[in-house]
Design an enzyme around this catalytic site. Structure first.
Site, PDB file in Angstrom:
ATOM      1  CB  ALA A  12      -0.920  -0.013   1.227  1.00 42.49           C
ATOM      2  NE  ARG A  18      -2.548   4.591 -13.804  1.00 45.13           N
ATOM      3  CZ  ARG A  18      -2.402   3.296 -14.103  1.00 45.13           C
ATOM      4  NH1 ARG A  18      -3.058   2.790 -15.122  1.00 45.13           N
ATOM      5  NH2 ARG A  18      -1.625   2.524 -13.386  1.00 45.13           N
ATOM      6  CD  GLN A  76       8.111   0.828  -1.348  1.00 45.05           C
ATOM      7  OE1 GLN A  76       6.896   0.990  -1.314  1.00 45.05           O
ATOM      8  NE2 GLN A  76       8.726   0.290  -2.378  1.00 45.05           N
ATOM      9  N   GLY A 144      -0.161  -7.204 -15.765  1.00 41.12           N
ATOM     10  CA  GLY A 144       0.995  -8.007 -16.155  1.00 41.12           C
ATOM     11  C   GLY A 144       0.553  -9.264 -16.897  1.00 41.12           C
ATOM     12  CG  ASN A 384     -44.133  23.471  19.938  1.00 39.23           C
ATOM     13  OD1 ASN A 384     -44.398  22.568  19.151  1.00 39.23           O
ATOM     14  ND2 ASN A 384     -43.971  24.730  19.557  1.00 39.23           N
ATOM     15  CG  ASN A 393     -23.936  26.606  20.949  1.00 35.68           C
ATOM     16  OD1 ASN A 393     -24.028  27.532  20.141  1.00 35.68           O
ATOM     17  ND2 ASN A 393     -23.454  25.431  20.631  1.00 35.68           N
TER      18      ASN A 393
HETATM   19  C1  UD1 Z   1       0.758  -4.721 -10.546  1.00 31.13           C
HETATM   20  C2  UD1 Z   1       1.567  -5.873 -11.156  1.00 31.13           C
HETATM   21  C3  UD1 Z   1       0.843  -6.388 -12.379  1.00 31.13           C
HETATM   22  C4  UD1 Z   1      -0.544  -6.830 -12.012  1.00 31.13           C
HETATM   23  C5  UD1 Z   1      -1.321  -5.720 -11.309  1.00 31.13           C
HETATM   24  C6  UD1 Z   1      -2.608  -6.285 -10.752  1.00 31.13           C
HETATM   25  C7  UD1 Z   1       3.881  -5.315 -10.669  1.00 31.13           C
HETATM   26  C8  UD1 Z   1       5.183  -4.866 -11.228  1.00 31.13           C
HETATM   27  N1  UD1 Z   1       2.872  -5.395 -11.524  1.00 31.13           N
HETATM   28  O1  UD1 Z   1       0.753  -3.674 -11.501  1.00 31.13           O
HETATM   29  O2  UD1 Z   1       1.568  -7.486 -12.921  1.00 31.13           O
HETATM   30  O3  UD1 Z   1      -1.223  -7.258 -13.169  1.00 31.13           O
HETATM   31  O4  UD1 Z   1      -0.561  -5.179 -10.223  1.00 31.13           O
HETATM   32  O5  UD1 Z   1      -3.428  -5.300 -10.226  1.00 31.13           O
HETATM   33  O6  UD1 Z   1       3.802  -5.594  -9.510  1.00 31.13           O
HETATM   34  N2  UD1 Z   1       3.192  -0.323  -4.278  1.00 31.13           N
HETATM   35  C9  UD1 Z   1       4.029  -0.159  -3.200  1.00 31.13           C
HETATM   36  N3  UD1 Z   1       5.270   0.338  -3.402  1.00 31.13           N
HETATM   37  C10 UD1 Z   1       5.749   0.665  -4.636  1.00 31.13           C
HETATM   38  C11 UD1 Z   1       4.883   0.472  -5.735  1.00 31.13           C
HETATM   39  C12 UD1 Z   1       3.619  -0.019  -5.529  1.00 31.13           C
HETATM   40  O7  UD1 Z   1       3.647  -0.438  -2.059  1.00 31.13           O
HETATM   41  O8  UD1 Z   1       6.909   1.081  -4.736  1.00 31.13           O
HETATM   42  C13 UD1 Z   1       1.809  -0.843  -4.055  1.00 31.13           C
HETATM   43  C14 UD1 Z   1       0.733   0.115  -4.552  1.00 31.13           C
HETATM   44  O9  UD1 Z   1       0.290   0.968  -3.515  1.00 31.13           O
HETATM   45  C15 UD1 Z   1      -0.373  -0.826  -5.009  1.00 31.13           C
HETATM   46  C16 UD1 Z   1       0.348  -2.125  -5.327  1.00 31.13           C
HETATM   47  O10 UD1 Z   1       1.658  -2.021  -4.791  1.00 31.13           O
HETATM   48  O11 UD1 Z   1      -1.336  -1.062  -4.007  1.00 31.13           O
HETATM   49  C17 UD1 Z   1       0.435  -2.368  -6.831  1.00 31.13           C
HETATM   50  O12 UD1 Z   1       1.126  -1.294  -7.441  1.00 31.13           O
HETATM   51  P1  UD1 Z   1       0.636  -0.660  -8.812  1.00 31.13           P
HETATM   52  O13 UD1 Z   1       1.562   0.436  -9.164  1.00 31.13           O
HETATM   53  O14 UD1 Z   1      -0.808  -0.369  -8.770  1.00 31.13           O
HETATM   54  O15 UD1 Z   1       0.924  -1.892  -9.797  1.00 31.13           O
HETATM   55  P2  UD1 Z   1       0.258  -2.170 -11.204  1.00 31.13           P
HETATM   56  O16 UD1 Z   1       0.905  -1.288 -12.205  1.00 31.13           O
HETATM   57  O17 UD1 Z   1      -1.218  -2.122 -11.096  1.00 31.13           O
END
Ligand code: UD1
Ligand code: CA
Length: 460
Positions: A12, A18, A76, A144, A384, A393
């Site tokens: 998370a 976006r 992170q 992916g 009433n 107040n």
């Molecule tokens: C990711 C997968 C993709 C998959 C998709 C499914 C990777 C590289 N790709 O892509 O294969 O089909 O999810 O929904 O993993 N996050 C972190 N730290 C970071 C980056 C992301 O905690 O440095 C968390 C984000 O908050 C998010 C989750 O990881 O909740 C997924 O990251 P996101 O950037 O949404 O990955 P996708 O491009 O959707």
């Protein structure tokens, strides 16, 4: 019940570019609850309390929203990708002493607890080193791509950006759902091998699949078909679609249980709301948080209710707004009623249009039918409150209480300057500004006498 087979790691930390928000994407809500709420909820039955969360972008907001999960948050600092996120949490995952770790993207709110437990059961059965969930949606979007060899075994996940048909062949449509189960002891050796050599320059958790396959580890993909519940949410459009799916499901559940919902397609009911059979709602209305609606209660259209109790046969009329309020049996609110935190309406009491109530109790059968502000007050049973009455107040620094006894009649346009106490059976003359206490049974008048002056005699 969970059986301490696996811990979980929720990713998370990302920004969710976006969504164009200063808060992390996982706090965006569906029906009033955040994506993370749903993910935690899906995990708890199988995993129990061993849920770690990677936080990063806007971590302070996530801590504020989930203080009870905070001791298992891992920061992170820089968001260098999902693989990097996993690396940050790895020491804690190992220290859990469990055999497996389920890793899940925090942006997958429609995942059900059953999907999680089915996946874990499958892993338990085949004992793979690395398993992950795949889906084949109508549109593979930017998910992916799953690569399988001729024998049908998965060999890699390639991100859409990095996909080259001349290398991998035409896309099959099978994509990665972002839910993985890792055998901690064997995947340990792969973690350091993740690189950022790809079009995004990020460390991908998905590289583990290729790395594990190369080391002849057991890698399995659990195919969940075209389940929309496993689609990650990356944009406002995807959020709206998921919210709408969930909304229909929740309304349908209440309809089947015996709640009457008019215009049910436009009723918005949060996942924590409880409604008794025999209650009646008219969409569009919005019920959020831990709201409860009792049997026989009616909630009309354009009403918004958050964390409030609506008792038997109470009626919340159109365009009313309730938050942290308690409406007793047979009460009536609105249209255009406003109940703010701490508003308590006892049995049969009534709040009419443009009446605002905050931290105030209206006793049984008390009425304030028009255009009033009642704050920090106690209003006795049967009293009433005339139109336009205001409890003053606040003196600019402090708040004070107004207490009115039972069966009193407060004339229209009265200002009650708190702290002030009005007794039982009192009559306050319309237009009064009451600054002194009024004893039981008395008449309180606090206004200047009317003087009529002849205009014709003045002219000469
Ligand atoms: C990711 C997968 C993709 C998959 C998709 C499914 C990777 C590289 N790709 O892509 O294969 O089909 O999810 O929904 O993993 N996050 C972190 N730290 C970071 C980056 C992301 O905690 O440095 C968390 C984000 O908050 C998010 C989750 O990881 O909740 C997924 O990251 P996101 O950037 O949404 O990955 P996708 O491009 O959707
Ligand atoms: Ca995503």
């Amino acid at each position: 019940m969970h059986d301490s087979f696996a811990c979980a790691l929720v990713l998370a930390g990302g920004k969710g570019t976006r969504m164009h928000s200063e808060k992390p994407k996982v706090l965006k809500t569906l029906l009033g609850e955040s994506m993370l709420y749903y993910v935690y909820n899906a995990l708890r039955p199988s995993i129990g309390d061993d849920i770690f969360t990677i936080v990063g972008f806007g971590s302070e907001y996530v801590e504020e929203a989930y203080p009870e999960m905070k001791d298992k948050f891992v920061l992170q600092k820089e968001q260098l990708g999902t693989g990097h996120a996993l690396q940050q949490g790895w020491d804690q995952i190992k220290a859990s002493g469990l055999e497996y770790c389920l890793v899940i993207n925090g942006d997958t709110p429609l995942v059900s607890s059953k999907a999680v437990s089915d996946f874990l059961e499958a892993v338990k059965e085949d004992g793979a080193d690395l398993s992950f969930v795949t889906i084949t949606p109508k549109d593979p979007c930017q998910f992916g791509r799953v690569i399988r060899n001729k024998a049908g075994q998965v060999s890699a996940i390639v991100e859409a950006k990095d996909y080259d048909e001349s290398i991998y062949g035409p896309v099959t449509g099978e994509v990665n759902a972002g839910i993985y189960c890792l055998k901690i002891s064997t995947v340990d050796a792969l973690l350091g091998k993740i690189t950022n050599e790809n079009k995004s320059g990020e460390y991908y958790i998905t590289d583990l699949v290729d790395l594990a396959a190369q080391c002849d580890m057991a890698v399995t993909a659990v195919d969940c078909g075209d389940s929309v519940d496993l689609m990650g949410i990356n944009s406002p459009y995807e959020l709206a679609k998921a919210e709408s799916t969930l909304r229909m499901r929740i309304s349908e559940k209440w309809l089947r249980s015996g709640v009457i919902i008019h215009n049910w397609e436009s009723a918005v009911i949060g996942p924590l709301v409880q409604i008794e059979p025999g209650a009646e709602l008219t969409g569009p209305c919005e019920l959020y948080g831990k709201t409860t609606i009792a049997s026989g209660a009616v909630v009309q259209s354009h009403v918004r209710i958050l964390d409030s109790i609506v008792s038997e046969n109470a009626e919340i009329k159109a365009y009313s707004h309730l938050e942290d309020a308690k409406v007793g049996p047979e009460c009536s609110v609105g249209p255009y009623g406003r109940l703010r935190p701490g508003a308590i309406l006892e049995e049969g009491s009534k709040i009419g249009n443009f009446v605002e109530v905050k931290k105030a109790v209206l006793g049984k059968g008390a009425k304030a039918s028009h255009l009033s502000y009642l704050g920090d007050s106690e209003i006795g049973a049967g009293t009433n409150i005339g139109a336009g009455t205001i409890t003053c107040n606040y003196d600019g620094k402090n708040k004070f209480k107004t207490i009115i006894g039972a069966n009193s009649f407060i004339g229209s346009n009265t200002a009650l300057v708190a702290p002030v106490t009005v007794g039982e059976g009192v009559l306050i003359a319309a237009g009064s500004t009451i600054t002194k206490d009024v004893s039981d049974g008395d008449l309180g008048v606090a206004r200047s006498r009317q003087v009529n002056i002849s205009r014709t005699s003045q002219k000469s």
